[in-house]
Write an enzyme that holds these catalytic residues in place. Structure first.
Site, PDB file in Angstrom:
ATOM      1  N   TYR A 101       0.859  -1.183   0.000  1.00 52.24           N
ATOM      2  CA  TYR A 101       0.000   0.000   0.000  1.00 52.24           C
ATOM      3  C   TYR A 101       0.897   1.236   0.000  1.00 52.24           C
ATOM      4  O   TYR A 101       1.859   1.318   0.759  1.00 52.24           O
ATOM      5  CB  TYR A 101      -0.883   0.035   1.265  1.00 52.24           C
ATOM      6  N   GLU A 189      -3.494   7.466  -4.061  1.00 57.18           N
ATOM      7  CA  GLU A 189      -3.334   6.175  -3.387  1.00 57.18           C
ATOM      8  C   GLU A 189      -3.147   5.056  -4.396  1.00 57.18           C
ATOM      9  O   GLU A 189      -3.885   4.980  -5.373  1.00 57.18           O
ATOM     10  CB  GLU A 189      -4.584   5.916  -2.535  1.00 57.18           C
TER      11      GLU A 189
END
Ligand code: GDP
Ligand code: MN
Length: 380
Positions: A101, A189
């Site tokens: 992530y 993101e």
């Protein structure tokens, strides 16, 4: 405004972040053609702005072009949380070894951008935060100084990343920060940032939120703003200077002023209901704006009932009532509707409503309870 995945990835591509080969399709046969051209397995991904696509069956792996066609046929036209799938992204399937992530957002408490990294990627970062908070690592950026290479190294080191990945991952962090700062983003993101079997890093998904005002100043991105990434409701609201936000429930909310609207949302939740969306008509709304507001909110297929909560200050209640009645007639509204109208020219507003068969409620708590009951009764 949130960009669609394919638009976010376009932004990544521009700053040099590796992204799988992919192309947009709006029909099953387009999907088949694209998959055929790739000559490999493909992932078919619904392009919608609501989360949980995977769980909802809106992301599928296709071994053959025929399968890609079938999946596209299946996914196109489906609806998730009131959003209809109009396009699918056909991406070359990559062989994923590990999912990371990586995100950059603003830490409001610290008033600075923050880079967030975790080796536990692929699932929602909120979930990681709940289950394994120790697996999330952050570094704050001094916006004036920018991001120092040693900061990234420290971050990756803390996260226990394989040191062979330091260099390529550092480059991606730097590029992502470029994308973030150059576009005045609120969030960029990559989840998952995939490590492929052959050791490459690739952005498999993109979530990008860019401030509407910032987007206005960027003509090359404006086309995106008018494009598929906006729902029809969002587009209409923007064109009429109204603030519209989509939520997950089934009660449409119209109010004036952010504070009143937030309080209305809270009350509806308190009474056991779930707002489908909310629209803030702002101060001094005209009858036309009120009518537009109702049109926009009712266009959302998830809306089963409507709660209008207006406090007349600059806004005049008689104007609101006129718009409301015009909308009721023009749209032939059959759905239950509860109105609370108070403040400037309240008497005149009430009279207009009552003459047209609408009895406004006395206070907002009462109104919230009423609409929740009416919508619940519909569900049976
Ligand atoms: P989201 O569920 O809406 O966040 O969609 P993502 O794009 O993040 O995809 C969800 C998951 O599907 C990823 O975490 C991957 O595990 C898987 N996935 C997506 N694209 C590929 C791909 O090209 N190859 C493989 N093997 N898995 C993929
Ligand atoms: Mn994802």
């Amino acid at each position: 405004m949130r960009l669609q995945e394919y638009q976010g990835k376009e932004l990544f591509r521009r700053v040099g972040i590796p992204v799988p080969r992919e192309q947009l399709a709006s029909t099953p046969s387009e999907a088949e053609k694209i998959a055929k051209a790739f000559g490999s397995k493909a992932v078919i991904k619904a392009q919608i702005l609501v989360g949980g696509r995977g769980k909802a069956g809106l992301i599928k792996l296709a071994d053959t072009p025929q399968e890609a066609r079938q999946h596209a046929e299946n996914i196109l036209g489906q609806t998730l949380k009131g959003e209809r799938v109009e396009k699918v992204l056909i991406a070359e399937a990559i062989d994923i070894q590990k999912e990371f992530y990586l995100g950059i957002t603003i830490d409001r408490a610290k008033r600075s951008p923050v880079v967030i990294f975790s080796t536990q990627g692929g699932i929602d970062i909120e979930e990681v935060a709940k289950k394994t908070p120790n697996a999330i690592f952050k570094v704050h950026i001094n916006a004036l100084e920018g991001l120092h290479p040693y900061q990234i190294r420290n971050l990756l080191h803390q996260a226990g990343l394989d040191s062979r990945l330091f260099k390529p991952l550092s480059e991606i962090v730097e590029k992502l920060y470029t994308a973030f700062s150059e576009h005045q983003a609120g969030l960029v993101e990559i989840n998952p940032l995939a490590l492929t079997r052959d050791g490459q890093l690739m952005a498999v998904d993109a979530k990008v939120i860019i401030d509407d005002e910032a987007l206005e100043a960027m003509p090359e991105l404006l086309e995106k703003k008018d494009g598929a990434s906006e729902s029809p409701q969002e587009r209409m609201a923007r064109q009429h200077d109204l603030q519209y936000v989509k939520l997950d429930g089934d009660i449409g909310i119209i109010g004036n002023g952010a504070g009143l609207v937030m309080a209305t949302l809270d009350l509806v939740q308190l009474k056991g209901g779930k707002p489908a969306n909310f629209l803030d008509v702002g101060g001094g709304a005209t009858a036309e704006q009120m009518q537009k507001a109702m049109e926009i909110v009712l266009k959302d297929p998830a809306v089963k009932g409507l709660f209008i909560n207006i406090f007349g200050g600059i806004t005049r209640c008689d104007e609101v009532a006129r718009g409301l009645i015009a909308a009721k007639e023009a749209l032939k509204i059959k759905k239950p509707m509860v109105v609370r109208l108070t403040g400037t020219n309240e008497e005149a507003g009430r009279t207009i409503l009552e003459q047209n068969g609408i009895v406004p409620v006395g206070d907002m708590e009462d109104g919230a309870g009423r609409i929740v009951e009416l919508v619940r009764a519909l569900r049976g």
